[in-house]
Design a protein around this motif. Structure first.
Motif, short mmCIF file in Angstrom:
data_model
loop_
_atom_site.label_atom_id
_atom_site.label_comp_id
_atom_site.label_asym_id
_atom_site.label_seq_id
_atom_site.Cartn_x
_atom_site.Cartn_y
_atom_site.Cartn_z
N TYR A 20 42.28 54.89 64.97
CA TYR A 20 43.58 54.23 64.90
C TYR A 20 43.92 53.41 66.13
CZ TYR A 20 43.78 57.02 60.78
OH TYR A 20 43.46 57.55 59.56
N PRO A 24 47.76 51.02 62.96
CA PRO A 24 48.02 52.00 61.90
C PRO A 24 47.25 51.68 60.63
CG PRO A 24 50.07 51.06 62.77
CD PRO A 24 48.95 50.28 63.34
N ARG A 25 47.03 52.71 59.82
CA ARG A 25 46.37 52.54 58.53
C ARG A 25 47.14 53.33 57.48
NH1 ARG A 25 39.89 52.96 59.69
NH2 ARG A 25 39.88 51.46 61.38
N THR A 26 47.25 52.75 56.31
CA THR A 26 47.89 53.44 55.21
C THR A 26 46.80 54.02 54.32
OG1 THR A 26 49.83 52.02 55.31
CG2 THR A 26 49.45 53.18 53.24
N ARG A 77 50.94 58.42 49.44
CA ARG A 77 50.38 57.65 50.55
C ARG A 77 51.11 57.95 51.85
NH1 ARG A 77 50.27 51.88 49.89
NH2 ARG A 77 52.47 52.09 49.47
N THR A 79 51.17 56.50 56.20
CA THR A 79 50.67 55.63 57.25
C THR A 79 50.46 56.48 58.48
OG1 THR A 79 51.81 53.71 56.34
CG2 THR A 79 51.09 53.56 58.63
N ALA A 81 49.01 56.59 62.54
CA ALA A 81 48.86 55.72 63.71
C ALA A 81 48.35 56.53 64.89
CB ALA A 81 50.20 55.07 64.06
N LEU A 127 57.55 54.68 53.16
CA LEU A 127 56.43 53.83 52.76
C LEU A 127 56.65 53.54 51.27
CD1 LEU A 127 53.66 52.62 53.52
CD2 LEU A 127 52.64 54.77 52.80
N THR A 157 51.05 46.41 54.51
CA THR A 157 50.50 47.33 55.51
C THR A 157 49.35 46.65 56.26
OG1 THR A 157 48.83 48.23 54.02
CG2 THR A 157 51.01 49.31 54.02
N HIS A 159 46.45 47.76 56.57
CA HIS A 159 45.26 47.95 55.74
C HIS A 159 45.17 46.83 54.68
CE1 HIS A 159 42.00 50.27 54.01
NE2 HIS A 159 42.56 50.16 52.83
#
Length: 174
Positions: A20, A24-26, A77, A79, A81, A127, A157, A159
């Motif tokens: 990360y 950030p990634r979802t 889902r 997110t 970070a 989210l 996002t 991603h």
């Protein structure tokens, strides 16, 4: 546009802080299980074989939002970070934080234990529950740039934005 995200992924059997650093990634929950000691592993659709093993703080945030019946988490889902201020064993080592969750009505802040006798606020944002639209085929790099800006302004996002970059034509348009 070349996305080097795959090239910088650490080799590991689980998600970790280094995953990360770029942002950030979802991710989407596929399933949740526990080991013999009761530690949870959240299996992610986007990273097969590399589960997220949340800290107790993160697990408490998720349970507060989604409940303790983990079977209901499937398909939801979150997110994640990287947070360089996370401490372990008295040292600042960096770690993963849950920063947003789907299936919640509004953002919330939970006051959770950080160290013995100390608490700190942890904020979790909403989210959107719906999945992003499918990425169209682009005829030109300009089309890809326009779509990227449109989705960015709509709150896509990181991603999703990376996926748009990956789908863009590799050569400049004429």
């Amino acid at each position: 546009m070349v996305d080097i995200a795959k090239a910088i992924e650490p080799r590991s059997d689980q998600q970790n802080y280094d995953d990360y650093i770029a942002g950030p990634r979802t991710v989407t929950v596929e399933a949740v299980d526990q080991d013999k000691e009761g530690r949870a592993s959240i299996h992610l659709i986007e990273y097969p074989g590399r589960p997220f093993k949340p800290s107790k703080t993160n697990l408490r945030l998720i349970a507060q939002a989604w409940g303790t019946e983990s079977v209901q988490w499937n398909g939801r889902r979150m997110t994640l970070a990287g947070d360089p201020t996370v401490r372990f064993g008295g040292q600042q080592v960096g770690g993963i934080r849950v920063i947003a969750l789907s299936h919640i009505e509004k953002a919330f802040t939970a006051n959770l234990t950080t160290t013995r006798g100390k608490r700190a606020p942890y904020k979790v944002d909403v989210l959107p529950t719906e999945q992003p639209p499918p990425i169209p085929a682009f005829n030109t790099l300009a089309d890809a740039h326009a779509y990227y800006r449109e989705r960015q302004q709509a709150g896509a996002t990181p991603h999703e934005l990376a996926a748009i970059q990956a789908a863009a034509p590799k050569e400049a348009d004429g």
